[in-house]
Design a protein around this motif. Structure first.
Motif, mmCIF file in Angstrom:
data_model
loop_
_atom_site.group_PDB
_atom_site.id
_atom_site.type_symbol
_atom_site.label_atom_id
_atom_site.label_comp_id
_atom_site.label_asym_id
_atom_site.label_seq_id
_atom_site.Cartn_x
_atom_site.Cartn_y
_atom_site.Cartn_z
ATOM 1 N N HIS A 75 0.818 -1.213 0.000
ATOM 2 C CA HIS A 75 0.000 0.000 0.000
ATOM 3 C C HIS A 75 0.852 1.264 0.000
ATOM 4 C CE1 HIS A 75 -3.731 -2.167 0.396
ATOM 5 N NE2 HIS A 75 -3.311 -2.796 1.472
ATOM 6 N N LEU A 76 2.005 1.225 0.648
ATOM 7 C CA LEU A 76 2.865 2.405 0.670
ATOM 8 C C LEU A 76 3.333 2.759 -0.735
ATOM 9 C CD1 LEU A 76 4.323 4.572 2.289
ATOM 10 C CD2 LEU A 76 6.190 2.935 2.687
ATOM 11 N N ALA A 81 4.745 6.091 -4.742
ATOM 12 C CA ALA A 81 5.412 5.937 -6.037
ATOM 13 C C ALA A 81 4.414 5.805 -7.183
ATOM 14 C CB ALA A 81 6.349 4.726 -5.996
ATOM 15 N N LEU A 82 3.390 4.967 -7.012
ATOM 16 C CA LEU A 82 2.404 4.790 -8.070
ATOM 17 C C LEU A 82 1.633 6.090 -8.324
ATOM 18 C CD1 LEU A 82 0.848 3.036 -10.097
ATOM 19 C CD2 LEU A 82 -0.669 2.349 -8.210
ATOM 20 N N ALA A 83 1.239 6.756 -7.240
ATOM 21 C CA ALA A 83 0.491 8.014 -7.393
ATOM 22 C C ALA A 83 1.287 9.027 -8.215
ATOM 23 C CB ALA A 83 0.153 8.579 -6.019
ATOM 24 N N ARG A 84 2.592 9.123 -7.961
ATOM 25 C CA ARG A 84 3.428 10.075 -8.704
ATOM 26 C C ARG A 84 3.588 9.657 -10.165
ATOM 27 N NH1 ARG A 84 6.399 10.011 -3.802
ATOM 28 N NH2 ARG A 84 7.837 8.459 -4.668
ATOM 29 N N ARG A 85 3.895 8.376 -10.400
ATOM 30 C CA ARG A 85 4.165 7.922 -11.765
ATOM 31 C C ARG A 85 2.897 7.996 -12.638
ATOM 32 N NH1 ARG A 85 8.173 4.604 -14.333
ATOM 33 N NH2 ARG A 85 9.486 5.321 -12.605
ATOM 34 N N ALA A 86 1.734 7.741 -12.050
ATOM 35 C CA ALA A 86 0.494 7.696 -12.830
ATOM 36 C C ALA A 86 -0.229 9.034 -12.883
ATOM 37 C CB ALA A 86 -0.439 6.630 -12.251
ATOM 38 N N ALA A 87 0.334 10.067 -12.328
ATOM 39 C CA ALA A 87 -0.313 11.385 -12.335
ATOM 40 C C ALA A 87 -0.619 11.802 -13.775
ATOM 41 C CB ALA A 87 0.587 12.412 -11.662
ATOM 42 N N GLY A 88 -1.851 12.175 -14.024
ATOM 43 C CA GLY A 88 -2.273 12.574 -15.360
ATOM 44 C C GLY A 88 -2.783 11.429 -16.214
ATOM 45 N N PRO A 99 -4.151 4.567 -5.186
ATOM 46 C CA PRO A 99 -3.841 5.843 -4.536
ATOM 47 C C PRO A 99 -5.096 6.690 -4.330
ATOM 48 C CG PRO A 99 -3.048 5.818 -6.805
ATOM 49 C CD PRO A 99 -3.495 4.435 -6.506
ATOM 50 N N LEU A 100 -5.348 7.072 -3.109
ATOM 51 C CA LEU A 100 -6.576 7.766 -2.761
ATOM 52 C C LEU A 100 -6.698 9.140 -3.413
ATOM 53 C CD1 LEU A 100 -6.679 6.788 1.012
ATOM 54 C CD2 LEU A 100 -8.340 6.099 -0.730
ATOM 55 N N LEU A 101 -5.585 9.773 -3.736
ATOM 56 C CA LEU A 101 -5.632 11.124 -4.278
ATOM 57 C C LEU A 101 -5.667 11.159 -5.810
ATOM 58 C CD1 LEU A 101 -3.191 12.991 -1.847
ATOM 59 C CD2 LEU A 101 -5.695 12.803 -1.750
ATOM 60 N N HIS A 102 -5.666 10.002 -6.444
ATOM 61 C CA HIS A 102 -5.732 9.954 -7.910
ATOM 62 C C HIS A 102 -7.202 10.023 -8.318
ATOM 63 C CE1 HIS A 102 -5.161 8.822 -12.051
ATOM 64 N NE2 HIS A 102 -3.850 8.785 -11.894
ATOM 65 N N ARG A 103 -7.571 11.076 -9.024
ATOM 66 C CA ARG A 103 -8.974 11.344 -9.301
ATOM 67 C C ARG A 103 -9.481 10.731 -10.599
ATOM 68 N NH1 ARG A 103 -11.742 13.854 -4.929
ATOM 69 N NH2 ARG A 103 -10.046 14.414 -3.520
ATOM 70 N N ARG A 104 -8.616 10.237 -11.438
ATOM 71 C CA ARG A 104 -9.048 9.666 -12.716
ATOM 72 C C ARG A 104 -8.684 8.190 -12.725
ATOM 73 N NH1 ARG A 104 -7.480 11.912 -18.613
ATOM 74 N NH2 ARG A 104 -9.514 11.683 -19.620
ATOM 75 N N GLN A 105 -9.431 7.451 -11.936
ATOM 76 C CA GLN A 105 -9.036 6.082 -11.602
ATOM 77 C C GLN A 105 -10.254 5.168 -11.599
ATOM 78 O OE1 GLN A 105 -6.578 3.906 -7.930
ATOM 79 N NE2 GLN A 105 -7.413 5.946 -7.642
ATOM 80 N N THR A 139 -13.493 9.028 -4.399
ATOM 81 C CA THR A 139 -12.545 9.703 -5.288
ATOM 82 C C THR A 139 -12.358 9.009 -6.631
ATOM 83 O OG1 THR A 139 -10.643 8.485 -4.366
ATOM 84 C CG2 THR A 139 -11.257 10.562 -3.286
ATOM 85 N N ALA A 140 -12.743 7.739 -6.763
ATOM 86 C CA ALA A 140 -12.486 6.972 -7.987
ATOM 87 C C ALA A 140 -13.788 6.441 -8.567
ATOM 88 C CB ALA A 140 -11.543 5.806 -7.680
ATOM 89 N N ARG A 141 -13.723 5.981 -9.809
ATOM 90 C CA ARG A 141 -14.813 5.228 -10.412
ATOM 91 C C ARG A 141 -14.671 3.789 -9.924
ATOM 92 N NH1 ARG A 141 -17.644 5.243 -15.517
ATOM 93 N NH2 ARG A 141 -19.462 3.901 -15.123
ATOM 94 N N ILE A 142 -15.773 3.182 -9.487
ATOM 95 C CA ILE A 142 -15.742 1.837 -8.913
ATOM 96 C C ILE A 142 -16.423 0.858 -9.864
ATOM 97 C CG2 ILE A 142 -16.468 0.394 -6.966
ATOM 98 C CD1 ILE A 142 -14.303 2.455 -6.309
ATOM 99 N N ALA A 143 -15.833 -0.317 -10.014
ATOM 100 C CA ALA A 143 -16.452 -1.428 -10.733
ATOM 101 C C ALA A 143 -16.449 -2.635 -9.809
ATOM 102 C CB ALA A 143 -15.701 -1.734 -12.025
ATOM 103 N N THR A 144 -17.187 -3.672 -10.180
ATOM 104 C CA THR A 144 -17.187 -4.895 -9.380
ATOM 105 C C THR A 144 -17.462 -6.095 -10.278
ATOM 106 O OG1 THR A 144 -17.974 -5.871 -7.303
ATOM 107 C CG2 THR A 144 -19.643 -4.843 -8.727
ATOM 108 N N VAL A 145 -17.634 -7.287 -9.679
ATOM 109 C CA VAL A 145 -17.628 -8.528 -10.461
ATOM 110 C C VAL A 145 -18.977 -9.231 -10.533
ATOM 111 C CG1 VAL A 145 -15.166 -8.933 -10.090
ATOM 112 C CG2 VAL A 145 -16.830 -9.819 -8.421
#
Length: 367
Positions: A75-76, A81-88, A99-105, A139-145
């Motif tokens: 989770h760390l 690292a993931l939040a920074r690399r995937a920004a945008g 990442p909780l702060l990623h809004r396009r997810q 904060t994100a779009r959610i899908a399920t199964v």
């Protein structure tokens, strides 16, 4: 150019149901990208699979580039690292976290077992995943199964179920496996009638219940074979059943060994009290193994009319179902044929198509 990044943390985790979903859906996406079978808005997208530095290197994906990075894992790694690399980017997570702060997810949350059966998890796990669930549903779009899980997510997290796409599990990966028949003589099962189960010690899996039902039928020369990391001392809540000699605990098996057992078993028993979908019964159907399944909503949704159902809280109900299989000279209920028809509803390619439709919506220009 739009970049779509997949959270590849699953590549470093043991291959259980969630990781299988992530792996097979990524494979299906890779095939579609290679074939150009993408929605118009995604035709020119760049695809990549982002993973912690310590996950194994793989060259399996031809059209999705693997990028390993970061000093952390778990989770760390996701939150930093993931939040920074995937920004945008549009970020896709198949394992219920991100990442909780990623809004396009887009994040796939498979079930809410931690709320319905909290006793199956450690306190730390419950706290972490409850916080992630409530945060990501805001904060994100959610899908399920499954449609069942969609309703559960709506109830638990107070979100609109009709905004949650359903991306089904599938079993294509299982139907093409070559069975490892050596498992049969090793377990002493040649020429023996047996039921087969896959088990864990989580309370919602209801393993002890199924063992007690089998025991109540007496010694009829049949065996109950249970695969998974189990031992007798961990399974039984009280004294061992009288028919303990007819119980076989195999330990962990390969998929090829599981396929061999399902091909020879007279029935596959699935006694779970709670599931988000229930893929093991469908895997058994790929091997022409009649399925005895708990009558719970998610399993009904997955198995349709292709299972012999029982009440997972009423032992006599499972005893009756087992007795029907034992007394039948063959598949008198037509479960194998019904299983074939049921499996036609699911494929990883269809699931990838649903996912791509959702990502296409997310790729629309933001206002």
């Amino acid at each position: 150019m739009q970049t779509i990044s997949i959270n590849g943390r699953f590549l470093g985790q043991p291959l259980t149901g969630v990781q299988r979903f992530a792996l097979e859906l990524t494979r299906a996406l890779d095939r579609r990208i290679g074939a150009g079978a993408l929605p118009e808005k995604l035709k020119d997208a760049r695809w990549r699979l982002l993973a912690p530095e310590d996950v194994p290197q793989t060259d399996e994906f031809r059209h999705i580039a693997l990028e390993r990075f970061g000093p952390f894992s778990g989770h760390l790694w996701e939150q930093t690292a993931l939040a920074r690399r995937a920004a945008g980017d549009i970020l896709v997570g198949f394992g219920g976290s991100g990442p909780l702060l990623h809004r396009r997810q887009l994040v796939v949350i498979h079930d809410v077992t931690i709320f319905r059966h909290p006793e199956a998890f450690s306190r730390a796990y419950r706290v972490t995943h409850k916080a992630l669930g409530f945060g990501l549903t805001r904060t994100a779009r959610i899908a399920t199964v499954s449609r069942f899980s969609r309703g559960e997510l709506g109830t638990i997290f107070h979100v609109r179920p009709d905004n949650i796409p359903v991306i089904y599990n599938a079993t294509d990966h299982f139907s093409g496996l070559v069975p490892d028949e050596t498992v049969l003589p090793r377990l002493g099962l040649e020429g023996t009638n047996f039921f087969f189960m896959l088990g864990t010690l989580k309370p919602n899996k209801n393993i002890d219940f199924a063992i007690r039902a089998f025991d109540a039928l007496g010694d009829r020369g049949w065996k109950l074979v249970i695969a998974g990391a189990l031992d007798r001392s961990g399974v039984f809540k009280a004294d061992a059943p009288a028919s303990a000699d007819n119980l076989i605990f195999t330990g962990r098996l390969t998929d090829a060994e599981i396929v061999a057992l399902e091909r020879r078993a007279r029935g596959f028993v699935f006694p779970s009290l709670y599931e988000g979908f229930g893929i093991p019964p469908l895997e058994a159907m790929t091997q022409d193994c009649p399925v005895l399944a708990a009558d719970i909503p998610a399993v009904r949704e997955a198995c349709g009319e292709a299972a012999l159902y029982f009440d997972p809280r009423d032992r006599a109900s499972l005893e009756d179902a087992m007795r029907q299989i034992m007394d039948a000279g063959g598949d008198t209920s037509g479960l194998v044929e019904k299983g074939h028809a049921n499996l036609a509803r699911f494929s990883w390619d269809k699931s990838a198509e649903t996912l791509l439709s959702t990502l296409s919506d997310m790729a629309a220009p933001r206002r």
